[in-house]
Design an enzyme around this catalytic site. Structure first.
Site, PDB file in Angstrom:
ATOM      1  N   ARG A  97       1.021  -1.154   0.139  1.00 54.27           N
ATOM      2  CA  ARG A  97      -0.081   0.124   0.126  1.00 54.27           C
ATOM      3  C   ARG A  97       0.994   1.292  -0.016  1.00 54.27           C
ATOM      4  O   ARG A  97       1.680   1.383   1.015  1.00 54.27           O
ATOM      5  CB  ARG A  97      -1.069  -0.540   1.380  1.00 54.27           C
ATOM      6  CG  ARG A  97      -2.321   1.317   1.073  1.00 54.27           C
ATOM      7  CD  ARG A  97      -2.921   0.643   2.479  1.00 54.27           C
ATOM      8  NE  ARG A  97      -3.926   1.691   2.287  1.00 54.27           N
ATOM      9  CZ  ARG A  97      -5.417   1.100   2.833  1.00 54.27           C
ATOM     10  NH1 ARG A  97      -5.452  -0.046   3.407  1.00 54.27           N
ATOM     11  NH2 ARG A  97      -6.366   1.894   3.374  1.00 54.27           N
ATOM     12  N   ASP A 123      -0.811 -11.977  13.941  1.00 54.07           N
ATOM     13  CA  ASP A 123      -1.844 -12.365  14.415  1.00 54.07           C
ATOM     14  C   ASP A 123      -2.325 -12.667  16.095  1.00 54.07           C
ATOM     15  O   ASP A 123      -2.005 -12.382  17.594  1.00 54.07           O
ATOM     16  CB  ASP A 123      -3.589 -11.868  13.852  1.00 54.07           C
ATOM     17  CG  ASP A 123      -2.303 -11.345  12.658  1.00 54.07           C
ATOM     18  OD1 ASP A 123      -1.853  -9.481  12.461  1.00 54.07           O
ATOM     19  OD2 ASP A 123      -3.036 -11.075  11.754  1.00 54.07           O
ATOM     20  N   HIS A 182      -6.281 -10.397   8.402  1.00 48.50           N
ATOM     21  CA  HIS A 182      -5.928 -10.204   8.816  1.00 48.50           C
ATOM     22  C   HIS A 182      -5.895  -8.186   8.330  1.00 48.50           C
ATOM     23  O   HIS A 182      -5.187  -8.033   7.222  1.00 48.50           O
ATOM     24  CB  HIS A 182      -4.533 -10.666   8.050  1.00 48.50           C
ATOM     25  CG  HIS A 182      -3.493 -10.480   7.560  1.00 48.50           C
ATOM     26  ND1 HIS A 182      -2.890 -10.327   9.334  1.00 48.50           N
ATOM     27  CD2 HIS A 182      -2.739  -9.252   7.323  1.00 48.50           C
ATOM     28  CE1 HIS A 182      -1.592  -9.849   9.854  1.00 48.50           C
ATOM     29  NE2 HIS A 182      -1.505  -8.879   8.465  1.00 48.50           N
TER      30      HIS A 182
END
Length: 334
Positions: A92, A159, A187
């Site tokens: 991103r 996680d 996620h």
């Protein structure tokens, strides 16, 4: 010595791969007597960097590494694979909407799914790490229809490990003393880290985490947001995303697929939701608690779900359904 297995890592010139490749090559993942042919794939502009990684792997002089192949060509990378660890994805960028990210990654994972379909063994185990991992994994799975859906999983083990570590830190024990935490869903920041079934070893006996901590407001508040936002916190501090911890989580995830989970323990991984016992819609790639035996996962059944959990589980399922819809719009036009 057994026959070498063929293991692909994509995004192999990147920083997660840099932390991961040594562990695969030294026997920490597939065992100390399993020879490996390691295939490294990256995009053409990264081939110079990849050559450096290749040299370093050679210089490690790892006895289990029978061959290392560095390539930018899918027909070479995906051929006869036993395991594909898909780390590479479009990251991103600043000012990028999640929708833009999905669009870029749908293309990548559609191509990689098609390459798995065409070149890899039908028994290949595919682990997707590149974000948005759940939807990327579903895209790859849909693009490789002759490979069983159950062979595809995505990484929520980071996680899971983060959740274990937070509980361990709070109680002053080691992470090994904490088991059966669950990451439900995506996620992303909607994931639900759930410790209502988790156990911790305190003074030689196992107790429930809620009983051990006696701090429900922390467990239902700060604990959840800390785990949900941990990736962003690492980026803020390091100016780079999690690499060492992500690589460790990939090793844990793949090792459990290969060797199974310990008796009485379950782990979290993103898998196809078809026929699950928790009312999550079918055809999503959703993180569940699983046990693994003979390289086959099974969703843990019979866990009681209270109203607090139900709401969180449904929220992350809703996000995944929306992501899937967006991705599939792009997929049909890609």
């Amino acid at each position: 010595m057994s026959e070498p297995i063929r293991v692909l890592v994509t995004g192999a010139a990147g920083q997660i791969a840099y932390s991961l490749l040594y562990s695969i090559g030294n026997g920490s993942v597939f065992g100390k007597d399993q020879p490996i042919i390691l295939v490294l794939l990256d995009i053409t502009p990264m081939m110079g960097v990849l050559d450096g990684v290749l040299m370093e792997l050679q210089d490690c002089a790892l006895p289990l590494l029978k061959d290392v192949i560095a390539t930018d060509k899918e027909d070479i990378a995906f051929k006869d694979l036993d395991v594909a660890i898909l780390v590479g994805s479009m990251p991103r960028r600043d000012g990028m909407e999640r929708k833009d990210l999905l669009k870029a990654n749908v293309k990548i994972f559609k191509c990689q799914g098609a390459a798995l379909e065409k070149y890899a063994k039908k028994s290949v185990k595919v682990i997707v790490v590149g974000n948005p991992a759940n939807t990327n994994c579903l895209t790859a799975c849909k693009s490789a229809p002759s490979i069983p859906k159950e062979n595809f999983s995505c990484l929520t083990r980071l996680d899971h490990n983060r959740a274990k570590a937070q509980i361990a830190l709070k109680l002053g024990v080691t992470s090994d003393d904490v088991k059966n935490v669950i990451i439900w869903g995506n996620h992303s920041s909607t994931q639900y880290p759930d410790v209502s079934h988790a156990k911790v070893k305190l003074h030689g006996k196992e107790v429930g985490v809620y009983d051990a901590l006696k701090d429900d407001s922390w467990l239902k508040g700060e604990f959840i947001t800390t785990v949900q936002q941990r990736g962003a916190a690492v980026i803020k501090a390091r100016k780079l995303s999690s690499a060492m911890s992500a690589a460790k989580a990939i090793c844990d995830h793949v090792r459990d697929i290969w060797f199974g989970t310990p008796e009485g323990e379950f782990v979290s991984m993103g898998i196809i939701s078809d026929g699950n016992p928790y009312g999550i819609p079918d055809d999503l790639l959703y993180s569940f608690p699983v046990t693994i035996k003979n390289k086959t996962w099974k969703v843990v059944e019979g866990l009681t779900i209270n109203d607090f959990s139900r709401e969180k589980m449904d929220l992350t399922a809703k996000e995944l359904a929306e992501e899937k819809e967006t991705a599939f719009e792009f997929l049909s036009s890609a």
